[in-house]
Design an enzyme around this catalytic site. Structure first.
Site, PDB file in Angstrom:
ATOM      1  N   ASN A  27       0.903  -1.163  -0.156  1.00 42.12           N
ATOM      2  CA  ASN A  27      -0.234   0.142   0.112  1.00 42.12           C
ATOM      3  C   ASN A  27       0.750   1.345   0.151  1.00 42.12           C
ATOM      4  O   ASN A  27       1.509   1.633   1.043  1.00 42.12           O
ATOM      5  CB  ASN A  27      -0.802   0.059   1.294  1.00 42.12           C
ATOM      6  N   LYS A  34       2.872   0.830   3.472  1.00 39.48           N
ATOM      7  CA  LYS A  34       2.396  -0.129   4.325  1.00 39.48           C
ATOM      8  C   LYS A  34       2.637  -1.438   3.556  1.00 39.48           C
ATOM      9  O   LYS A  34       2.348  -1.470   2.241  1.00 39.48           O
ATOM     10  CB  LYS A  34       1.225  -0.102   4.772  1.00 39.48           C
ATOM     11  N   ARG A 101      -2.588  -2.211  -3.448  1.00 43.50           N
ATOM     12  CA  ARG A 101      -3.860  -1.104  -3.055  1.00 43.50           C
ATOM     13  C   ARG A 101      -3.558   0.041  -3.988  1.00 43.50           C
ATOM     14  O   ARG A 101      -2.663   0.854  -3.982  1.00 43.50           O
ATOM     15  CB  ARG A 101      -4.017  -0.727  -1.694  1.00 43.50           C
ATOM     16  N   HIS A 190     -12.404   3.431   0.057  1.00 38.89           N
ATOM     17  CA  HIS A 190     -12.103   2.494   1.178  1.00 38.89           C
ATOM     18  C   HIS A 190     -13.129   1.299   0.821  1.00 38.89           C
ATOM     19  O   HIS A 190     -13.524   0.490   1.597  1.00 38.89           O
ATOM     20  CB  HIS A 190     -13.177   3.236   2.670  1.00 38.89           C
ATOM     21  N   GLY A 221      -9.338   8.609   8.246  1.00 39.17           N
ATOM     22  CA  GLY A 221     -10.086   8.852   7.111  1.00 39.17           C
ATOM     23  C   GLY A 221     -11.450   8.057   7.352  1.00 39.17           C
ATOM     24  O   GLY A 221     -11.537   6.981   8.061  1.00 39.17           O
ATOM     25  N   ARG A 250      -9.797  16.011   7.560  1.00 34.56           N
ATOM     26  CA  ARG A 250     -10.647  16.499   6.466  1.00 34.56           C
ATOM     27  C   ARG A 250     -11.952  16.994   6.784  1.00 34.56           C
ATOM     28  O   ARG A 250     -12.439  16.332   7.663  1.00 34.56           O
ATOM     29  CB  ARG A 250     -10.796  15.285   5.548  1.00 34.56           C
ATOM     30  N   LEU A 293      -8.498  10.886  17.890  1.00 35.89           N
ATOM     31  CA  LEU A 293      -9.515  10.773  18.699  1.00 35.89           C
ATOM     32  C   LEU A 293      -9.340  10.743  20.158  1.00 35.89           C
ATOM     33  O   LEU A 293      -9.692  11.067  21.196  1.00 35.89           O
ATOM     34  CB  LEU A 293     -10.668   9.793  18.155  1.00 35.89           C
ATOM     35  N   ARG A 294      -8.118   9.719  20.397  1.00 35.40           N
ATOM     36  CA  ARG A 294      -7.803   9.470  21.857  1.00 35.40           C
ATOM     37  C   ARG A 294      -7.484  10.692  22.576  1.00 35.40           C
ATOM     38  O   ARG A 294      -7.816  11.026  23.683  1.00 35.40           O
ATOM     39  CB  ARG A 294      -6.649   8.418  21.839  1.00 35.40           C
ATOM     40  N   ILE A 341     -11.390   4.211  15.014  1.00 34.58           N
ATOM     41  CA  ILE A 341     -12.366   4.698  15.898  1.00 34.58           C
ATOM     42  C   ILE A 341     -13.384   3.641  16.105  1.00 34.58           C
ATOM     43  O   ILE A 341     -14.014   3.245  17.152  1.00 34.58           O
ATOM     44  CB  ILE A 341     -13.014   6.162  15.503  1.00 34.58           C
ATOM     45  N   GLY A 342     -14.046   3.148  15.036  1.00 39.24           N
ATOM     46  CA  GLY A 342     -15.124   2.307  15.021  1.00 39.24           C
ATOM     47  C   GLY A 342     -14.905   0.955  15.722  1.00 39.24           C
ATOM     48  O   GLY A 342     -15.796   0.358  16.618  1.00 39.24           O
ATOM     49  N   GLU A 343     -13.631   0.617  15.708  1.00 41.22           N
ATOM     50  CA  GLU A 343     -13.251  -0.828  16.500  1.00 41.22           C
ATOM     51  C   GLU A 343     -13.169  -0.412  17.935  1.00 41.22           C
ATOM     52  O   GLU A 343     -12.764  -1.489  18.915  1.00 41.22           O
ATOM     53  CB  GLU A 343     -12.047  -1.405  15.734  1.00 41.22           C
ATOM     54  N   ASN A 344     -12.612   0.768  18.400  1.00 45.14           N
ATOM     55  CA  ASN A 344     -12.295   0.846  19.795  1.00 45.14           C
ATOM     56  C   ASN A 344     -12.931   1.956  20.540  1.00 45.14           C
ATOM     57  O   ASN A 344     -12.906   1.929  21.678  1.00 45.14           O
ATOM     58  CB  ASN A 344     -10.495   1.518  19.823  1.00 45.14           C
ATOM     59  N   GLU A 395      -8.010  -4.957   5.523  1.00 43.63           N
ATOM     60  CA  GLU A 395      -7.891  -4.580   4.034  1.00 43.63           C
ATOM     61  C   GLU A 395      -6.552  -5.354   3.280  1.00 43.63           C
ATOM     62  O   GLU A 395      -6.928  -5.784   2.290  1.00 43.63           O
ATOM     63  CB  GLU A 395      -7.433  -3.068   3.864  1.00 43.63           C
TER      64      GLU A 395
HETATM   65  P1  AMP Z   1      -7.074   4.173  11.656  1.00 43.19           P
HETATM   66  O1  AMP Z   1      -6.986   5.451  10.721  1.00 43.19           O
HETATM   67  O2  AMP Z   1      -8.154   3.148  11.202  1.00 43.19           O
HETATM   68  O3  AMP Z   1      -5.864   3.689  12.195  1.00 43.19           O
HETATM   69  O4  AMP Z   1      -7.887   4.984  12.765  1.00 43.19           O
HETATM   70  C1  AMP Z   1      -7.093   6.077  13.509  1.00 43.19           C
HETATM   71  C2  AMP Z   1      -8.264   6.666  14.495  1.00 43.19           C
HETATM   72  O5  AMP Z   1      -8.594   5.673  15.450  1.00 43.19           O
HETATM   73  C3  AMP Z   1      -7.425   7.809  15.253  1.00 43.19           C
HETATM   74  O6  AMP Z   1      -8.466   8.961  15.431  1.00 43.19           O
HETATM   75  C4  AMP Z   1      -7.377   7.288  16.787  1.00 43.19           C
HETATM   76  O7  AMP Z   1      -7.403   8.138  17.924  1.00 43.19           O
HETATM   77  C5  AMP Z   1      -8.497   6.283  16.742  1.00 43.19           C
HETATM   78  N1  AMP Z   1      -8.360   5.229  18.006  1.00 43.19           N
HETATM   79  C6  AMP Z   1      -7.530   4.317  17.869  1.00 43.19           C
HETATM   80  N2  AMP Z   1      -7.724   3.455  18.980  1.00 43.19           N
HETATM   81  C7  AMP Z   1      -8.550   4.118  19.812  1.00 43.19           C
HETATM   82  C8  AMP Z   1      -9.002   4.050  21.032  1.00 43.19           C
HETATM   83  N3  AMP Z   1      -8.605   3.020  21.893  1.00 43.19           N
HETATM   84  N4  AMP Z   1      -9.914   4.903  21.485  1.00 43.19           N
HETATM   85  C9  AMP Z   1     -10.535   6.077  20.674  1.00 43.19           C
HETATM   86  N5  AMP Z   1     -10.027   6.138  19.410  1.00 43.19           N
HETATM   87  C10 AMP Z   1      -8.905   5.607  19.106  1.00 43.19           C
END
Ligand code: AMP
Length: 410
Positions: A27, A34, A101, A190, A221, A250, A293-294, A341-344, A395
């Site tokens: 990627n 990556k 990718r 995506h 994203g 964005r 987001l953290r 974000i969606g996973e965590n 992915e």
């Molecule tokens: P990605 O681009 O899929 O790697 O996602 C990155 C985003 O996921 C960032 O905004 C991170 O702050 C958020 N993220 C990852 N782990 C957590 C967590 N434990 N709690 C909240 N946001 C998270």
């Protein structure tokens, strides 16, 4: 490099895993690469990241099969050098194919294709639609060709999964000639992630019949897609990945007249406005703190008002988009969350679903709380009108699978 039926090895005398007929997934981004070397059952992987390419801090972070972490400095190194080093690191595992990718496949490609001269030319030509990404993707293909001229290579387009969108979803209400002569339309991105998580949801749900999913890929994203019977019917990103949801840096949707307004009022150039919308907006722009987001969640818990507003806007905009995308689906089975974000972020998922309060969704709070750190599972309660799932995206695994399929290796 020739195909090897099974490569078994003892890595530093501590690992005896096997990497059977591995596929290399690349990627190539504008300043990073990556990579993942993936066995033919998708179970075993070696992964890594080349980052800060072109800078003094350029480096490769490599994780071996037994989890050992290496860091290789390549000061000033660009894509070509980084790829040479990556290929050297992986050569001993005798990979049999490379899957790339590629961000933009225009309207020409609705599935993965084997690379030939024409396909490579198309990837380069489509840089008009993805100026930062497609040239880097083409460099990756050429670097592999230079070292392994006979290696089968496949491109998996981020746009391909969305080629099933009907005109009502993919056209913009603009003069027809812009579409017919200049390909101005919505493409969506995506695609590999939305394809993977919707297919996986269909596999693990108990719901019978044809499934309709709203998939929310929320990472740095962000995009959302309406998938019915395995086909994308509408998605939030458009001609470029800027349209749609609020993201890390964005803006997502803004008034299309913003450009002319900022030009007239602040004398900003189109390039400056584009940079502002892509790199200085979203969670970063509203919080004034970070795109992560953290960091923002931490600041909000300490009373930072702009951080709180950033989270509230993010959730409101995702919820509003999911609600509107539901109009594309003949039937709605449930919502799937993925991406960092969606996973965590348990609270972000909850707040998004609160925005959709008229849908009769009921969250199982305990199940939701456990779905973090790569766990897969559902979190709707038994009286919920919709299913709710967290499915960690894969992915790389999906690209490896599509690569094998395109080469008839399965
Ligand atoms: P990605 O681009 O899929 O790697 O996602 C990155 C985003 O996921 C960032 O905004 C991170 O702050 C958020 N993220 C990852 N782990 C957590 C967590 N434990 N709690 C909240 N946001 C998270």
């Amino acid at each position: 490099m020739s195909a090897s039926p099974t490569t078994t090895f003892d890595d530093n005398n501590t690992d005896t895993s096997t990497l059977t007929n591995p596929t290399l997934v690349l990627n190539c981004g504008s300043s990073s690469i990556k990579y993942a070397l993936i066995s033919d059952d998708n179970a075993t992987r070696i992964t890594g990241l080349a980052e800060n390419l072109g800078l003094d801090t350029a480096r490769i972070k490599h994780t071996t099969l037994n989890g050992e972490k290496l860091e290789i400095s390549i000061p000033g190194g660009r894509h070509k050098l980084a790829l040479q080093k990556i290929l050297e690191l992986l050569e001993q595992y005798h990979f049999i194919a490379v899957g790339h990718r590629v961000v933009h496949g225009g309207r020409e490609y609705s599935e993965a294709v084997r690379v030939d001269e024409h396909v490579l030319d198309e990837v380069k030509r489509l840089k008009v639609l993805a100026p930062l990404h497609n040239p880097a993707n083409a460099l990756g293909i050429e670097a592999v060709q230079a070292i392994y001229p006979d290696m089968p290579q496949v491109v998996v387009f981020d746009t391909a999964f969305h080629q099933t969108m009907p005109p009502v979803a993919f056209r913009y209400p603009l003069p027809k000639a812009l579409y017919e002569e200049h390909k101005i339309r919505r493409y969506g991105f995506h695609g590999t992630s939305h394809a993977y998580v919707s297919e996986r949801a269909t596999e693990i749900t108990d719901a019978s019949g044809t499934h309709g999913w709203l998939t929310a890929h929320l990472g740095n994203g962000c995009s959302a897609t309406a998938v019915y019977d395995g086909k994308s019917l509408d998605t939030s990103m458009g001609l470029t990945p800027l349209e749609g949801l609020m993201m890390g840096t964005r803006s997502g949707d803004v008034d299309p007249s913003l450009h002319i307004h900022l030009k007239r009022q602040l004398d900003m150039s189109l390039e400056d406005i584009d940079t502002m919308l892509n790199k200085e907006s979203g969670l970063l722009g509203i919080s004034g703190l970070s795109n992560d987001l953290r960091t923002i969640e931490q600041a909000a818990s300490e009373g930072h008002k702009d951080a709180e507003l950033a989270i509230e806007m993010f959730c409101y905009r995702v919820g509003k988009y999911l609600a509107s995308l539901s109009c594309a689906l003949p039937e709605l089975t449930g919502i799937v969350f993925t991406g960092g974000i969606g996973e965590n972020s348990v609270t972000t998922r909850t707040r998004i679903l609160e925005v959709m309060r008229h849908f009769g969704i009921k969250v199982d709070v305990d199940k939701n709380a456990k779905l973090v750190g790569g766990n897969e599972g559902s979190f709707h309660s038994s009286d919920s009108s919709l299913e709710l799932w967290v499915i960690p995206t894969d992915e790389e695994g999906r690209i490896a699978q599509e690569t094998r399929e395109a080469l008839n290796l399965v």
